[in-house]
Design a protein around this motif. Structure first.
Motif, PDB file in Angstrom:
ATOM      1  N   ALA A 100       9.903  -8.046  -7.582  1.00  0.00           N
ATOM      2  CA  ALA A 100      10.689  -8.386  -6.393  1.00  0.00           C
ATOM      3  C   ALA A 100      10.110  -9.655  -5.808  1.00  0.00           C
ATOM      4  N   ASN A 101      10.889 -10.290  -4.919  1.00  0.00           N
ATOM      5  CA  ASN A 101      10.328 -11.493  -4.299  1.00  0.00           C
ATOM      6  C   ASN A 101       9.717 -11.203  -2.927  1.00  0.00           C
ATOM      7  N   THR A 102       9.822  -9.932  -2.493  1.00  0.00           N
ATOM      8  CA  THR A 102       9.192  -9.538  -1.224  1.00  0.00           C
ATOM      9  C   THR A 102       8.518  -8.189  -1.405  1.00  0.00           C
ATOM     10  N   ASP A 103       7.554  -7.917  -0.543  1.00  0.00           N
ATOM     11  CA  ASP A 103       6.894  -6.604  -0.653  1.00  0.00           C
ATOM     12  C   ASP A 103       7.858  -5.459  -0.381  1.00  0.00           C
ATOM     13  N   GLU A 136       0.839  -1.212   0.000  1.00  0.00           N
ATOM     14  CA  GLU A 136       0.000   0.000   0.000  1.00  0.00           C
ATOM     15  C   GLU A 136       0.869   1.256   0.000  1.00  0.00           C
ATOM     16  N   VAL A 137       1.933   1.231   0.825  1.00  0.00           N
ATOM     17  CA  VAL A 137       2.837   2.386   0.857  1.00  0.00           C
ATOM     18  C   VAL A 137       3.484   2.575  -0.510  1.00  0.00           C
ATOM     19  N   CYS A 138       3.899   1.458  -1.091  1.00  0.00           N
ATOM     20  CA  CYS A 138       4.592   1.483  -2.377  1.00  0.00           C
ATOM     21  C   CYS A 138       3.694   2.100  -3.466  1.00  0.00           C
ATOM     22  N   VAL A 139       2.455   1.630  -3.516  1.00  0.00           N
ATOM     23  CA  VAL A 139       1.509   2.129  -4.519  1.00  0.00           C
ATOM     24  C   VAL A 139       1.271   3.623  -4.291  1.00  0.00           C
ATOM     25  N   LEU A 178       9.666  -4.487  -3.407  1.00  0.00           N
ATOM     26  CA  LEU A 178       8.909  -3.586  -4.296  1.00  0.00           C
ATOM     27  C   LEU A 178       9.019  -2.142  -3.804  1.00  0.00           C
ATOM     28  N   LEU A 179       8.953  -1.966  -2.472  1.00  0.00           N
ATOM     29  CA  LEU A 179       9.041  -0.592  -1.952  1.00  0.00           C
ATOM     30  C   LEU A 179      10.433  -0.002  -2.228  1.00  0.00           C
ATOM     31  N   ALA A 183      13.486   3.905   4.836  1.00  0.00           N
ATOM     32  CA  ALA A 183      13.217   2.936   3.764  1.00  0.00           C
ATOM     33  C   ALA A 183      13.691   3.466   2.418  1.00  0.00           C
ATOM     34  N   SER A 184      13.588   4.778   2.226  1.00  0.00           N
ATOM     35  CA  SER A 184      13.944   5.333   0.915  1.00  0.00           C
ATOM     36  C   SER A 184      15.418   5.118   0.598  1.00  0.00           C
TER      37      SER A 184
END
Ligand code: GCV
Length: 676
Positions: A100-103, A58-61, A106-107, A177-178
């Motif tokens: 990616a293989n993990t969420d 959700e954060v990624c989107v 993706l982020l 995270a960024s």
């Protein structure tokens, strides 16, 4: 001679209206530094999410929708091998896919895509973190002060947690995270046992909840005597069954609140902290006892090797002496956390020999992002070049973890000096990819800095960043000099300092060893023998006065003032040249910044200008104090062509900042105190 008035920092900063930044600013359209390096652009991308949605996705989107200027970004989770966090970006400047293989992969991919968009680069790339755990260490106390913190008080509002959750917690996690940071130790290594009380663990769990979508794990520093301090056990002996039970139960309690809790960081038997040696046990026995409690939950112990006793001859040898014999004795879920240099985060230190030893033990480097010894938040010192020196010698490609002592506080701009944000950024980027060049990181940060309102400023900022740390070394402690700070704090110079009854290894003369004949600490095999702790190839270089790099000369050698260096200058002539260069460089950083007037958001421009002014003044203070003092010791005039002193040695000896390390542990408090 000028009258000597060195304010520690009087940075009452005007908040002016500014142009450029957009979101997150208190001023209409202006920057206040709270934006960090994060994307500000209004996005227009159509984001196609993967089938399964998690809070991280959700954060990624949301990030991509709000900030990407591409037409379409599709996200796909493809289970498989590969490191957690790895990602691949395919496509062009219009349509992109991130897999990616993990969420969290993706982020991280989304942040990389946004970075590349802002850098004007082709988005196609793939990346995986070299180091599994990339961790900030906060030296935050539970009363809100921060040990060696120069950006205000702690971000963690313990009094109002767990019920009230400041919006800054999420912003903090987002910034981490960024740049790929995936762990945070919330509290000071000089740890209060209270952090493990039920009351505080619930507060910690609330922070962990806020950080979780950003892949940021929480760790805690623990006090080794916690069973005694919290629950009145009469011992903290790691071999005592009651103590072991206590830690097991505490670990169970922690994991019932935070199933993804990272583990413990421990400072034991160091600078007065309790530890296993209090009971005649070894560091390995202490660490393994905690490791045993955490192991069923997958938790980790990061056990610090920052130890030195008052008795041993050379402080630089002590961590190695104490830990190297324990090689192979630590449990699998213990990592020994070792400062990058053998003494203590000096502006320049050679590699800690322990990092290159203990081949049967997991090890991690501890860097210091907060500028305890590099001008606090008053001086510009971009630290990537310093960290690169360690990484380059060590050749770190794969390591289980890396730590950075945070420079973050509750100041609006997070880091005190607006440009010190670049060090938080750099730590994350290097932890993710230790092969990145300092230039690349400086360029990335400058290009993304929302305070820039005219892109022609970017190369100038990059150049300032790249020159800044060497300038600090030159005006503070060139050629391997170290720890010649005033006794009461780690800010200004006091090479002459003597304090009756003080530990010798807390005093400058212990380190510079200047006398009429020469200067420097003989750590060769005929001196303290510290060179013998290095791998043979390095030991041979450091031990040989003609091969030892000039930047470490006085770290490893005591040499006559007349000793000639490869370039032809004597040690004294070279020292004069370095201090001169430091002053000119500090002045030229100010001049470079002045050339950016009108190209930077005004309040940030004013803030940085003022700090650079303080830096120039401090550079002059260091120059005059050190050269006048050493010239009194060696009886030599300043080398020909050296800038004459502006101040008298007596006036510099009289400088008192009225602060000590102990009275007042945070610089923002110090600043207020001095401004009164
Ligand atoms: C957290 C140095 C600092 C201390 C710090 C210590 C450490 O001695 O001056 O403030 O304490 O290092 O790293 O444990």
């Amino acid at each position: 001679m000028k009258k000597t008035v060195f304010a520690y920092a009087v940075l009452g900063l005007a908040v002016a209206a500014a142009g450029g930044c957009g979101k997150g600013s208190v001023e209409a359209g202006g920057c206040d530094g709270s934006e960090l390096w994060l994307p500000q652009a209004e996005g227009k991308a159509c984001v196609i999410p993967p089938d399964s949605i998690t809070p991280t996705i959700e954060v990624c989107v949301d990030e991509l929708r709000r900030h990407s200027l591409l037409d379409t970004v599709s996200l796909a989770l493809i289970p498989g091998e590969g490191k957690p966090g790895a990602y691949r970006i395919e496509g062009d400047g219009v349509v992109c896919g991130i897999t990616a293989n993990t969420d969290i992969g993706l982020l991280y991919g989304a942040y990389e895509l946004l970075r590349r968009e802002r850098m004007g680069e082709n988005p196609a790339c793939s990346s995986a973190p070299a180091i599994e755990r990339r961790i900030l260490n906060h030296w935050d106390n539970l009363d809100g002060t921060i040990e060696r913190g120069y950006a205000g008080h702690s971000l963690w509002q313990w009094d109002s947690l767990p019920d009230v959750r400041s919006g800054r917690y999420e912003q903090y996690a987002r910034a981490c995270a960024s740049v790929g940071i995936n762990g945070t130790v919330l509290n000071n290594v000089n740890a209060s046992a209270r952090i493990l009380s039920g009351e505080y663990l619930r507060k910690v769990a609330a922070l962990a909840d806020a950080f979780r979508p950003y892949g940021l794990k929480v760790y805690l520093s623990v006090n080794f005597a916690s069973p005694m301090l919290l629950d009145s056990l009469d011992t903290a002996d790691p071999l005592n069954p009651g103590v072991r039970d206590w830690w097991r139960a505490k670990a169970d309690e922690i994991y019932s609140l935070m199933p993804d809790f990272g583990g413990f960081l421990v400072k034991a038997n160091s600078e007065g902290q309790p530890g296993p040696c209090d009971y005649g046990r070894s560091h390995a026995q202490g660490a393994n006892m905690l490791a045993e409690a955490l192991a069923p939950h997958g938790g980790l112990v990061m056990w610090r090797a920052f130890v030195y006793s008052p008795d041993d001859a050379d402080r630089a040898k002590q961590a190695y002496n104490e830990f190297q014999p324990l090689d192979g004795q630590f449990a699998d879920n213990v990592i020994i956390q070792i400062k990058n240099g053998p003494v203590d985060f000096q502006p320049r230190e050679p590699l800690s020999p322990l990092l290159a030893a203990m081949s049967r033990t997991k090890k991690m480097i501890e860097f210091q992002i907060t500028q305890e010894y590099l001008g606090h938040s008053n001086h510009l010192a971009f630290l990537a070049p310093m960290w690169r020196e360690t990484l380059d010698v060590l050749g770190v490609e794969q390591a289980p973890a890396v730590a950075g002592v945070a420079n973050i506080g509750d100041d609006t701009n997070w880091t005190g000096h607006p440009m010190a944000q670049a060090n938080w950024y750099a730590f994350g980027r290097l932890a993710w990819d230790p092969s990145l060049s300092s230039e690349r990181i400086a360029g990335e940060w400058a290009a993304q800095w929302p305070a820039v309102t005219d892109a022609s400023a970017v190369p100038v900022i990059e150049d300032m960043l790249m020159r800044s740390r060497e300038a600090v070394v030159d005006y503070m402690m060139p050629m391997g000099l170290h720890h010649i700070f005033a006794f009461g704090h780690h800010y200004g110079p006091e090479p002459w300092c003597e304090v009756e009854g003080a530990r010798p290894d807390w005093l400058p003369k212990y380190y510079h060893r200047a006398d009429s004949a020469g200067i420097g600490f003989d750590r060769t095999m005929v001196g303290s023998g510290a060179t013998g702790q290095y791998p043979e190839a390095l030991a041979r270089i450091y031990d040989d006065v003609d091969k030892c790099p000039e930047e470490y000369l006085l770290w490893f050698h005591h040499v006559p003032w007349s000793h000639r260096l490869a370039g032809g200058k004597t040690v004294w002539e070279s020292m004069c040249a370095h201090y001169d260069r430091g002053v000119s460089e500090a002045d030229s950083l100010s001049a470079a910044w002045e050339s950016l007037a009108g190209k930077i958001s005004p309040s940030i421009y004013a803030d940085v200008s003022e700090r650079l002014g303080v830096q120039s003044r401090d550079a002059r203070w260091w120059h005059d104090a050190c050269l006048l003092y050493f010239s009194e010791i060696n009886g030599l005039p300043f080398a020909q062509g050296t800038m004459p002193a502006e101040y008298s040695l007596d006036s510099l000896k009289a400088v008192s900042l009225g602060i000590t390390n102990y009275e007042c542990p945070t610089a923002s408090l110090l600043r207020r105190k001095l401004c009164r």
